[in-house]
Design an enzyme around this catalytic site. Structure first.
Site, short mmCIF file in Angstrom:
data_model
loop_
_atom_site.label_atom_id
_atom_site.label_comp_id
_atom_site.label_asym_id
_atom_site.label_seq_id
_atom_site.Cartn_x
_atom_site.Cartn_y
_atom_site.Cartn_z
N VAL A 58 4.37 15.88 -5.48
CA VAL A 58 3.72 14.66 -5.99
C VAL A 58 2.31 14.46 -5.43
O VAL A 58 1.52 13.70 -5.99
CB VAL A 58 4.64 13.44 -5.71
CG1 VAL A 58 4.72 13.14 -4.22
CG2 VAL A 58 4.21 12.20 -6.47
N TYR A 146 5.04 7.69 9.34
CA TYR A 146 5.86 7.14 8.24
C TYR A 146 5.51 5.67 8.01
O TYR A 146 5.24 5.24 6.89
CB TYR A 146 7.34 7.28 8.62
CG TYR A 146 8.31 6.85 7.56
CD1 TYR A 146 8.38 7.49 6.33
CD2 TYR A 146 9.21 5.80 7.80
CE1 TYR A 146 9.31 7.12 5.37
CE2 TYR A 146 10.14 5.42 6.85
CZ TYR A 146 10.18 6.08 5.63
OH TYR A 146 11.10 5.69 4.69
N TYR A 160 -3.78 -1.63 -7.07
CA TYR A 160 -3.66 -1.23 -8.48
C TYR A 160 -3.15 -2.39 -9.33
O TYR A 160 -3.54 -2.53 -10.49
CB TYR A 160 -2.73 -0.01 -8.63
CG TYR A 160 -3.47 1.30 -8.58
CD1 TYR A 160 -3.94 1.81 -7.37
CD2 TYR A 160 -3.71 2.04 -9.73
CE1 TYR A 160 -4.63 3.00 -7.31
CE2 TYR A 160 -4.40 3.25 -9.68
CZ TYR A 160 -4.86 3.73 -8.47
OH TYR A 160 -5.54 4.91 -8.42
#
Ligand code: UDP
Length: 323
Positions: A58, A146, A160
């Site tokens: 990805v 992480y 976004y």
């Protein structure tokens, strides 16, 4: 037929999401680079005409032909052992991978749900953790790769949403367990069950007084589905608020498995959160969701899954983990 892309679709949670969306009548594109995912988790779906597997990373540009209605971004290493082994991939999948998914959602006008985590609360100073707590994270500690990747994922997703009007959802996932966890991922449950099956001592880190709250996978998947189908854009905790210390958890597993191997104590890993329990008021009120599976029934189903491993697999996977 609605079309959904699930990144990390061959992983523990991703594969259960693939099952859920197939059952709900979707066309499912399952994408995975198989670093921590396993093709075995989706083998039963490969002959289904509404399912396709896309072997892809990805963090590289994603090509999907045709329309997409939904994207679920679940690709990421997710256990402390994994992100210690592959820290840079962990940072890249949460940052570059998330950006690719958001860009794809924008291009396809798809609704996107991204997987965040209770780790964004770090070693929390507020208990239980509600979504308005900003967290206590050590950016440069071993878990920082992480935690910060997921914090960036949330910020990018909101950007976004506000700047490009992408229809977004953010789920903060607390400790989840169930069939298809990796025996060797180093997390407490597979570690304890694997040790019990090999007649080895159960390794509790620290004095075992640190707490976690474990959610059975089917409950989590229901919560995620409800969140996706809602119109709520801010982060939502999904988890089971039933909290237990790790020592009690190890003892519970010993009791259910009727195994008397001893508990041995190992040093507590750096920055290991002392307590963790989700405040799920938001999920209850906005999604009308709350967990249904009690820990004993969930553990029994999960232990049954691990009992089906052959002796070879039990030892082979264990050796791979130790190296
Ligand atoms: N843990 C443990 N023994 C193990 C593996 C984990 O005592 O063999 C502890 C770990 O230190 C932590 C808790 O169990 O306090 C949950 O760890 P896990 O890796 O499952 O998840 P996370 O720390 O991400 O919640």
């Amino acid at each position: 037929m609605k079309r959904v892309l699930i990144t990390g679709g061959a992983g523990f949670l991703g594969s259960h999401l693939c099952d859920k969306f197939i059952a709900e009548g979707f066309y499912v594109i399952c994408m995975d680079n198989l670093i921590t995912g396993n093709i075995k988790n989706i083998k039963h779906l490969t002959s289904n005409l509404n399912f396709e597997f896309y072997h892809h990373d990805v963090t590289k540009y994603i090509h999907i032909s045709g329309s997409l209605d939904y994207i679920l971004h679940f690709a990421s290493p997710a256990s402390p052992i994994d992100y210690l082994k592959i820290p840079i991939q962990t940072l890249k999948v949460g940052s570059l991978g998330t950006q690719n998914c958001l860009g794809l959602a924008k291009a396809k006008q798809a609704t996107i749900l991204v997987a965040s985590t209770s780790e964004i609360y770090g070693d929390p100073l507020v208990h239980p953790q509600s979504e308005d707590y900003w967290g206590n994270v050590n950016t440069v500690g071993p878990r920082g790769v992480y935690d910060e990747a997921k914090r960036f994922l949330e910020a990018l997703t909101m950007a976004y949403h506000t700047y490009h009007q992408v229809d977004t959802r953010i789920v903060r996932i607390f400790n989840t367990y169930g069939p298809r966890m990796r025996l060797n991922d180093g997390r407490a449950l597979p570690a304890f069950v694997g040790q019990a099956l090999r007649n080895e001592p159960l390794t509790v880190f620290g004095n075992g007084s640190q707490t976690r709250s474990f959610c059975y996978v089917s409950d989590l998947i229901d919560g995620i589905y409800k969140l996706l189908m809602s119109n709520y854009h801010l982060p939502v905790n999904i988890g089971n608020p039933n909290e237990i210390s790790i020592k009690e958890f190890a003892e519970e597993i010993q009791a259910i498995m009727n195994i008397q191997t001893p508990i041995v104590y190992h040093p507590l890993p750096v920055d290991d959160p002392k307590q963790r329990r989700p405040d799920i008021t938001k999920a209850q009120t906005i999604l009308n969701w709350s967990p249904q599976v009690d820990r004993r029934s969930g553990l029994m189903k999960t232990i049954d899954y691990f009992k089906n491993f052959t002796q070879n697999e039990l030892y082979e996977l264990h050796r791979e983990f130790k190296s």
